[in-house]
Enzyme design. Structure first.
Site, PDB file in Angstrom:
ATOM      1  N   LYS A 133      44.745  25.994  48.985  1.00 21.80           N
ATOM      2  CA  LYS A 133      45.271  26.275  49.990  1.00 21.80           C
ATOM      3  C   LYS A 133      45.148  27.818  50.183  1.00 21.80           C
ATOM      4  O   LYS A 133      44.833  28.554  49.147  1.00 21.80           O
ATOM      5  CB  LYS A 133      46.868  25.909  49.694  1.00 21.80           C
ATOM      6  N   TYR A 217      53.865  28.443  50.575  1.00 20.40           N
ATOM      7  CA  TYR A 217      54.596  27.292  49.691  1.00 20.40           C
ATOM      8  C   TYR A 217      55.996  27.037  50.018  1.00 20.40           C
ATOM      9  O   TYR A 217      56.492  25.899  50.022  1.00 20.40           O
ATOM     10  CB  TYR A 217      54.682  28.085  48.228  1.00 20.40           C
TER      11      TYR A 217
HETATM   12  P1  NAD Z   1      40.280  35.643  42.944  1.00 18.37           P
HETATM   13  O1  NAD Z   1      40.083  36.809  43.633  1.00 18.37           O
HETATM   14  O2  NAD Z   1      40.842  35.726  41.786  1.00 18.37           O
HETATM   15  O3  NAD Z   1      39.008  34.700  42.862  1.00 18.37           O
HETATM   16  C1  NAD Z   1      38.091  34.409  43.998  1.00 18.37           C
HETATM   17  C2  NAD Z   1      36.574  34.065  43.704  1.00 18.37           C
HETATM   18  O4  NAD Z   1      35.921  34.038  44.630  1.00 18.37           O
HETATM   19  C3  NAD Z   1      35.910  35.334  42.634  1.00 18.37           C
HETATM   20  O5  NAD Z   1      35.263  34.643  41.641  1.00 18.37           O
HETATM   21  C4  NAD Z   1      35.087  35.942  43.455  1.00 18.37           C
HETATM   22  O6  NAD Z   1      33.879  36.561  42.730  1.00 18.37           O
HETATM   23  C5  NAD Z   1      34.676  34.914  44.353  1.00 18.37           C
HETATM   24  N1  NAD Z   1      34.085  35.355  45.642  1.00 18.37           N
HETATM   25  C6  NAD Z   1      33.080  34.999  46.390  1.00 18.37           C
HETATM   26  N2  NAD Z   1      32.645  35.680  47.445  1.00 18.37           N
HETATM   27  C7  NAD Z   1      33.812  36.655  47.653  1.00 18.37           C
HETATM   28  C8  NAD Z   1      33.918  37.558  48.538  1.00 18.37           C
HETATM   29  N3  NAD Z   1      33.320  37.929  49.661  1.00 18.37           N
HETATM   30  N4  NAD Z   1      34.999  38.439  48.388  1.00 18.37           N
HETATM   31  C9  NAD Z   1      36.033  38.332  47.083  1.00 18.37           C
HETATM   32  N5  NAD Z   1      35.717  37.245  46.055  1.00 18.37           N
HETATM   33  C10 NAD Z   1      34.555  36.521  46.530  1.00 18.37           C
HETATM   34  O7  NAD Z   1      41.179  34.512  44.026  1.00 18.37           O
HETATM   35  P2  NAD Z   1      42.046  33.584  43.372  1.00 18.37           P
HETATM   36  O8  NAD Z   1      43.494  34.115  43.231  1.00 18.37           O
HETATM   37  O9  NAD Z   1      41.613  32.775  42.581  1.00 18.37           O
HETATM   38  O10 NAD Z   1      42.138  32.883  44.997  1.00 18.37           O
HETATM   39  C11 NAD Z   1      41.084  31.846  45.320  1.00 18.37           C
HETATM   40  C12 NAD Z   1      41.798  30.983  46.210  1.00 18.37           C
HETATM   41  O11 NAD Z   1      42.743  29.986  45.596  1.00 18.37           O
HETATM   42  C13 NAD Z   1      42.555  31.462  47.525  1.00 18.37           C
HETATM   43  O12 NAD Z   1      42.382  30.515  48.588  1.00 18.37           O
HETATM   44  C14 NAD Z   1      43.756  31.748  47.087  1.00 18.37           C
HETATM   45  O13 NAD Z   1      45.053  31.238  48.319  1.00 18.37           O
HETATM   46  C15 NAD Z   1      44.017  30.229  46.371  1.00 18.37           C
HETATM   47  N6  NAD Z   1      45.026  30.301  45.119  1.00 18.37           N
HETATM   48  C16 NAD Z   1      45.768  29.136  45.089  1.00 18.37           C
HETATM   49  C17 NAD Z   1      46.800  29.118  43.694  1.00 18.37           C
HETATM   50  C18 NAD Z   1      47.503  27.884  43.584  1.00 18.37           C
HETATM   51  O14 NAD Z   1      48.481  28.140  42.873  1.00 18.37           O
HETATM   52  N7  NAD Z   1      47.224  26.714  43.919  1.00 18.37           N
HETATM   53  C19 NAD Z   1      47.016  30.368  43.338  1.00 18.37           C
HETATM   54  C20 NAD Z   1      46.057  31.410  43.396  1.00 18.37           C
HETATM   55  C21 NAD Z   1      45.244  31.381  44.464  1.00 18.37           C
END
Ligand code: NAD
Length: 364
Positions: A133, A217
């Site tokens: 999401k 959420y």
């Molecule tokens: P994060 O920044 O920790 O991870 C993102 C990943 O994408 C990294 O490994 C990064 O290297 C990669 N990536 C590839 N291209 C990129 C770019 N152009 N810019 C930045 N990163 C890039 O992010 P996250 O917190 O893991 O969030 C990722 C997704 O998961 C989002 O859509 C977020 O809304 C969702 N999320 C969901 C939950 C949940 O509880 N369901 C919690 C946190 C995040």
């Protein structure tokens, strides 16, 4: 609450198109000796680090591929999960997953605006998609993702992990069983004080501010708690801190939703303060709240129903929500079933986000 008549009828039409009620989630029955669904994880960031242990702790899921721009990080994680080097892909050669029979599905854990591209490419490669999401950053992208998965005859689920949280399910059940009496009002908040430099502050990658990220959420919870689709929204947005973080996205959004039964939900989200995610539902015979509601663990339900007090903590710890989520999607993949929160569920939230933005005067 005064309601702009045009807004009310536009949302009414949306709710009708969406099929007026929000479906009640349920937990997946134990899979027994089901074959394991192999997932390629796309984006090895923070949420992927919760999903992967969840998947391998389920009975029917395995990590069989990794997609990353950082080969060294991918190799470290591959060693941890027993993924062969030949199943590590970059964003450039990602489409080659089509030829890897160990990969049944992908888990998309990239910044929001990249969800659509990788979902559509995965569908073209013949792989099922579990996508984080918010589903995407626009209604058009959500629709394209649904169409691509339908065309390729693959499943698409949005990773709304709270749909698998036992205490969320318990509150839904209390409401449906009438234990609260007629529900009148809901309040829900979720936010945090964001650090500078996050991709979440980049409009192109995030789509918008805290509503896309954590406010979603509250929005989703109000829909599954009421079992209804909003018939009208009114919203305000603001930016208070001019410290360079909010040049592209807003800092705060507060919004009110009126549901067809008359239930009114008041919600708020922010990137400027630590705001523990919670909801509280007020009915004629009592109330139920979950606080914290949206954490990975420590989820805490309290209720007072006709004088009876209930106090319950979530039965287990992180990554239990991810175990249930993976278990459910893998079960759907193996048995050709429709997932609890398919693409259409993500699309509905995206439509309401667009309405909230419109009401707050933010261009989308
Ligand atoms: P994060 O920044 O920790 O991870 C993102 C990943 O994408 C990294 O490994 C990064 O290297 C990669 N990536 C590839 N291209 C990129 C770019 N152009 N810019 C930045 N990163 C890039 O992010 P996250 O917190 O893991 O969030 C990722 C997704 O998961 C989002 O859509 C977020 O809304 C969702 N999320 C969901 C939950 C949940 O509880 N369901 C919690 C946190 C995040």
């Amino acid at each position: 609450m005064s309601m702009n008549r045009r807004e009310f009828s536009r949302l009414g039409a949306l709710a009708l198109a969406a099929g007026v009620t929000c479906t009640l989630s349920a937990q997946t029955p134990p899979a027994g000796n089901e074959r394991k669904t192999g997932y390629a994880v796309i984006g090895l960031g923070r949420i992927a680090a919760h999903f992967m242990p969840g998947a391998v702790n389920s009975t029917n899921s395995a990590i069989t591929g990794l997609v990353s721009g950082h080969r060294d990080k991918a190799e470290r994680i591959a060693a941890q999960y027993g993924v062969p080097a030949s199943s590590i892909y970059s964003y450039d050669n990602f489409d080659e997953i089509a030829h890897n029979p160990a990969i049944d599905a992908v888990y998309v854990a990239l910044p929001n605006s990249m969800h659509a591209e990788y979902t559509i490419r995965a569908a073209k490669a013949g792989k099922h998609v579990l996508c984080e999401k918010p589903m995407a950053t626009s209604v058009a992208d959500c629709e394209a993702m649904i169409a691509a998965c339908k065309r390729a005859n693959v499943k698409l689920m949005i990773a709304y992990r709270c749909h698998f949280e036992p205490l969320h399910l318990r509150s839904i059940q209390m409401i449906r069983d009438g234990e609260l009496g007629q529900v009148q009002a809901i309040s829900s908040c979720f936010g945090f004080n964001i650090a500078p430099g996050e991709w979440r502050l980049n409009r192109k990658l995030a789509g918008g501010g805290p509503l896309y990220d954590v406010g979603i959420y509250c929005l989703n919870a109000c829909r599954y708690l009421t079992g209804e689709e909003p018939a009208g929204v009114q919203a305000f947005a603001s930016t208070i801190d001019h410290d360079g973080r909010f040049n592209e996205v807003e800092e705060n959004v507060s919004w009110t939703m009126r549901f067809p039964s008359g239930i009114v939900a008041s919600c708020a989200t922010t990137y400027g303060a630590n705001m523990t995610g919670y909801f509280k539902v007020y009915g004629a015979k009592g109330w139920v709240q979950i606080d914290p509601a949206f954490n990975y663990d420590g989820v805490h339900l309290r209720a007072e129903l006709s004088g009876q007090v209930i106090d319950q903590l979530s039965p287990s710890h992180d990554p239990y929500q991810f175990v249930a989520e993976a278990e459910h999607f893998s079960h759907c993949v193996q048995n050709n079933l429709e997932p609890q929160c398919p693409g259409e569920e993500g699309l509905k939230d995206m439509r309401y986000i667009a309405e909230i933005y419109r009401s707050a005067g933010i261009a989308t």
